[in-house]
Design an enzyme around this catalytic site. Structure first.
Site, PDB file in Angstrom:
ATOM      1  N   HIS A  19      43.403  12.147   1.132  1.00  0.00           N
ATOM      2  CA  HIS A  19      42.400  11.143   1.503  1.00  0.00           C
ATOM      3  C   HIS A  19      42.399   9.999   0.489  1.00  0.00           C
ATOM      4  CE1 HIS A  19      40.213  13.377   4.685  1.00  0.00           C
ATOM      5  NE2 HIS A  19      40.677  14.436   4.035  1.00  0.00           N
ATOM      6  N   LYS A  25       0.815  -1.229   0.000  1.00  0.00           N
ATOM      7  CA  LYS A  25       0.000   0.000   0.000  1.00  0.00           C
ATOM      8  C   LYS A  25       0.849   1.281   0.000  1.00  0.00           C
ATOM      9  CE  LYS A  25      -4.149   0.154   0.656  1.00  0.00           C
ATOM     10  NZ  LYS A  25      -4.979  -0.343  -0.428  1.00  0.00           N
ATOM     11  N   GLU A  33      41.106   7.260   0.724  1.00  0.00           N
ATOM     12  CA  GLU A  33      39.833   6.519   0.727  1.00  0.00           C
ATOM     13  C   GLU A  33      38.883   6.983  -0.374  1.00  0.00           C
ATOM     14  OE1 GLU A  33      40.789   8.731   2.974  1.00  0.00           O
ATOM     15  OE2 GLU A  33      39.128   9.846   3.883  1.00  0.00           O
ATOM     16  N   THR A  50       3.730   1.769  -1.206  1.00  0.00           N
ATOM     17  CA  THR A  50       4.305   1.975  -2.541  1.00  0.00           C
ATOM     18  C   THR A  50       3.235   2.487  -3.510  1.00  0.00           C
ATOM     19  OG1 THR A  50       5.918   0.273  -2.097  1.00  0.00           O
ATOM     20  CG2 THR A  50       5.570   0.815  -4.413  1.00  0.00           C
ATOM     21  N   CYS A  62      44.696  12.188   6.742  1.00  0.00           N
ATOM     22  CA  CYS A  62      44.542  13.626   6.932  1.00  0.00           C
ATOM     23  C   CYS A  62      44.740  14.001   8.400  1.00  0.00           C
ATOM     24  CB  CYS A  62      43.208  14.107   6.362  1.00  0.00           C
ATOM     25  SG  CYS A  62      43.229  15.874   6.025  1.00  0.00           S
ATOM     26  N   GLY A  78      39.272  14.460  10.380  1.00  0.00           N
ATOM     27  CA  GLY A  78      38.446  15.050  11.419  1.00  0.00           C
ATOM     28  C   GLY A  78      38.788  16.511  11.630  1.00  0.00           C
ATOM     29  N   LYS A 120       0.023  -7.092  -7.939  1.00  0.00           N
ATOM     30  CA  LYS A 120      -0.625  -5.981  -7.211  1.00  0.00           C
ATOM     31  C   LYS A 120      -0.014  -4.651  -7.639  1.00  0.00           C
ATOM     32  CE  LYS A 120      -2.982  -6.511  -2.992  1.00  0.00           C
ATOM     33  NZ  LYS A 120      -2.981  -6.767  -1.582  1.00  0.00           N
TER      34      LYS A 120
HETATM   35  N1  GLN Z   1      41.336  19.472  10.556  1.00  0.00           N
HETATM   36  C1  GLN Z   1      42.474  19.175   9.728  1.00  0.00           C
HETATM   37  C2  GLN Z   1      42.754  20.268   8.718  1.00  0.00           C
HETATM   38  O1  GLN Z   1      41.892  21.049   8.409  1.00  0.00           O
HETATM   39  C3  GLN Z   1      42.298  17.839   9.027  1.00  0.00           C
HETATM   40  C4  GLN Z   1      41.218  17.840   8.011  1.00  0.00           C
HETATM   41  C5  GLN Z   1      40.743  16.476   7.614  1.00  0.00           C
HETATM   42  O2  GLN Z   1      41.020  15.501   8.304  1.00  0.00           O
HETATM   43  N2  GLN Z   1      40.030  16.363   6.511  1.00  0.00           N
HETATM   44  O3  GLN Z   1      43.837  20.351   8.210  1.00  0.00           O
END
Ligand code: GLN
Length: 551
Positions: free
Chosen positions: A524, A190, A526, A192, A387, A360, A224
């Protein structure tokens, strides 16, 4: 052939896997011999994903050309194996910004500028520009959000307009959810049906319904859906829950989804599909030796739930690299704050075969991460810093090996006596002027590998593109960097600079001597690992983790 467009929209609820469905359609069609690209239309007012909190929105993916975008763009790149561009990602904010700029430049020739048609026209212009830029024959466009929301109407309107003009070239896929309430024990259609009607009210009739559910759909449900949603019964495609998302293209092909889409677009397959993909899946099935990999972060908690979406590219890289070496990774989420309040917890790291400290920002949990880096260095646990994780390893090394007490990054402690990580010169004024959006060092930059290092041998061994003068290209997103004033001191204590950006002499890769694997990258890696082309540093990290586990 004329260009073809597949719009993917979601019904019933969010998180039904539209992104992976879009990416999987791409995998299938590419494997059938077509040049494919994928786009994401995000209903947010934000100009890009760079200003969104990762716990709310998930990972910020970065394209080669430096766009900070939705994590689904990462899924598209991994599944399709193609580099995407800024033009492949749009937000409501971006569309309005362009239209308003054009209006200010008198580009509408004195007309009243209106939501319709000018906003959908700008969306269509962007779709076509992305197709041109990526030289695609088929574009798959995922419309963010769920049908029935106010927010994504302008994108649906653009899709409707494209279909009205060229009905033979445009098709619609509704990704819906069919619950099986436990007390009822039967799959219900239903919701959907209602979602389809919502879509119909936007002038769009889906050609396919992808039926996300716990189990594959049966013939009764198919009939259906055909009756109530006006689709062909065979165009209700099963999309049952899976353990491994990379199985999804193969599952779709069990119902010949690819050929059905091609038929709808008046095309024929050009070659046998998914040959390489199935080979990769074979390695996943054969991978039996378990590896325990810890991921130390702080963007996990959302209310009372734990969500790993903020690190999706890291996680997928950790899934991809091991299976091609016969390992089956078990990932453990480690909250960096906990190492600050409970240092005894560090001893648990001994049980792990490898630790990743991903990217981070900010101070929360930073001392916990530094403690983890120290523990991994001293106890010879493979450590991979991405990073921020690389900056953390450098700070730890400066404090505990070079004896620079209080060494830090200026991001956290602007008054540190030893700013081993400092702000990049051009970033200083950007922060002063509160210029935060899209202003980091973003996208692909060169890194010259130092001969004889772990990184150098990994890039050559795992056959990644390396130029004749030993240069690799990797993606970035940062404001801070290793302070070259401390480089000689760090190197004299045993830190190896394994890669440098040749244009500005910026440290890109560090390694610690006499350690099985302690590598950090300012970039990065990744963002560039794909099932059909695993990233070399992840491969080398997993190899080291495997060696630790067999000791
Ligand atoms: N905070 C750190 C910087 O700005 C690392 C950035 C991150 O890990 N992408 O350089």
């Amino acid at each position: 052939m004329s260009k073809k467009y597949i719009f993917v929209v979601g019904g019933v609820m969010s998180s039904v896997g539209k992104g992976v469905a879009t990416a999987s359609i791409g995998t299938i069609l590419k494997s059938k011999g077509f040049h494919v690209t994928a786009l994401k239309a995000d209903p947010y007012i934000n100009i890009d994903a760079g200003t969104m909190n990762p716990t709310e929105h998930g990972e910020v993916f970065v394209t080669k050309d430096g766009d900070e975008c939705d994590q689904d763009m990462g899924n598209y790149e991994r599944f399709i194996g193609e580099d995407l561009t800024k033009m492949n990602y749009m937000t409501t904010g971006r569309i309005y910004q362009t239209v308003i700029e054009k209006e200010r430049n008198l580009e509408y020739g004195g007309k009243c500028v209106e939501v319709v048609p000018h906003i959908p026209e700008e969306i269509i212009r962007r779709i076509n520009a992305a197709v041109k830029k990526t030289k695609a024959e088929i574009a798959i466009i995922e419309i963010g959000g769920t049908v029935g929301e106010y927010q994504n109407l302008i994108f649906l309107e653009a899709a409707r307009m494209m279909h009205r003009k060229n009905p033979r070239d445009v098709t619609f896929v509704l990704v819906s959810y069919l619950p099986i309430p436990s007390k009822v024990g039967e799959m219900k259609t239903k919701l959907t049906q209602t979602a389809t009607r919502e879509l119909n009210s936007c002038g769009i009739q889906p050609d396919f319904i992808l039926c996300r559910a716990e189990h594959p759909i049966d013939d009764k449900r198919r009939e259906k859906l055909a009756t109530f949603c006006s689709i062909e019964p065979e165009n209700a495609i099963s999309a049952p829950d899976v353990d491994c998302i990379y199985d999804i293209p193969v599952n779709f092909e069990k119902e010949e989804f690819g050929n059905k889409i091609l038929k709808q677009l008046h095309l024929k397959p050009r070659k046998k599909d998914l040959v390489e993909w199935r080979k990769f899946l074979g390695t996943v099935c054969d991978a039996k030796k378990e590896l325990k990999i810890g991921i130390v972060g702080k963007y996990f908690e959302t209310g009372s739930y734990v969500l790993s979406d903020s690190y999706i590219s890291v996680i997928e890289s950790v899934k991809i690299a091991p299976c091609t070496q016969g390992y089956c990774p078990k990932m453990v989420w480690l909250s960096s704050n906990e190492y600050e309040t409970n240092p005894d917890k560090l001893n648990e790291l001994k049980e792990l075969d490898g630790v990743i400290v991903p990217g981070g920002f900010g101070s929360r949990g930073v001392e916990g991460k530094i403690a983890v880096a120290q523990y991994c260095r001293e106890n010879k646990i493979p450590y991979f810093g991405l990073c921020y994780g690389m900056q953390i390893a450098t700070i730890e090394f400066a404090r505990n090996v070079c004896k620079l007490k209080g060494a830090h990054t200026e991001e956290i402690d602007p008054e540190t006596p030893y700013p081993v990580i400092h702000i990049m010169p051009e970033q200083k004024s950007k922060l002063r002027h509160k210029d935060y959006g899209g202003s980091m060092r973003l996208g692909e930059y060169a890194c010259k590998l130092q001969k004889g290092t772990v990184a150098d041998s990994a890039y050559h061994k795992y056959e990644f593109p390396v130029s004749t003068d030993n240069i690799i290209m990797e993606r970035h997103r940062h404001r801070y960097e290793v302070n070259n004033d401390y480089r000689a001191q760090l190197e004299s204590c045993g830190l190896v600079v394994a890669g440098v950006n040749p244009d500005r002499n910026l440290v890109e890769i560090i390694e610690i001597k006499d350690h099985p694997f302690m590598v950090g990258t300012q970039f990065h890696p990744e963002f560039d690992s794909r099932p059909l082309r695993p990233q070399p540093l992840f491969m080398a990290f997993i190899k080291a983790a495997g060696e630790k586990s067999s000791k």
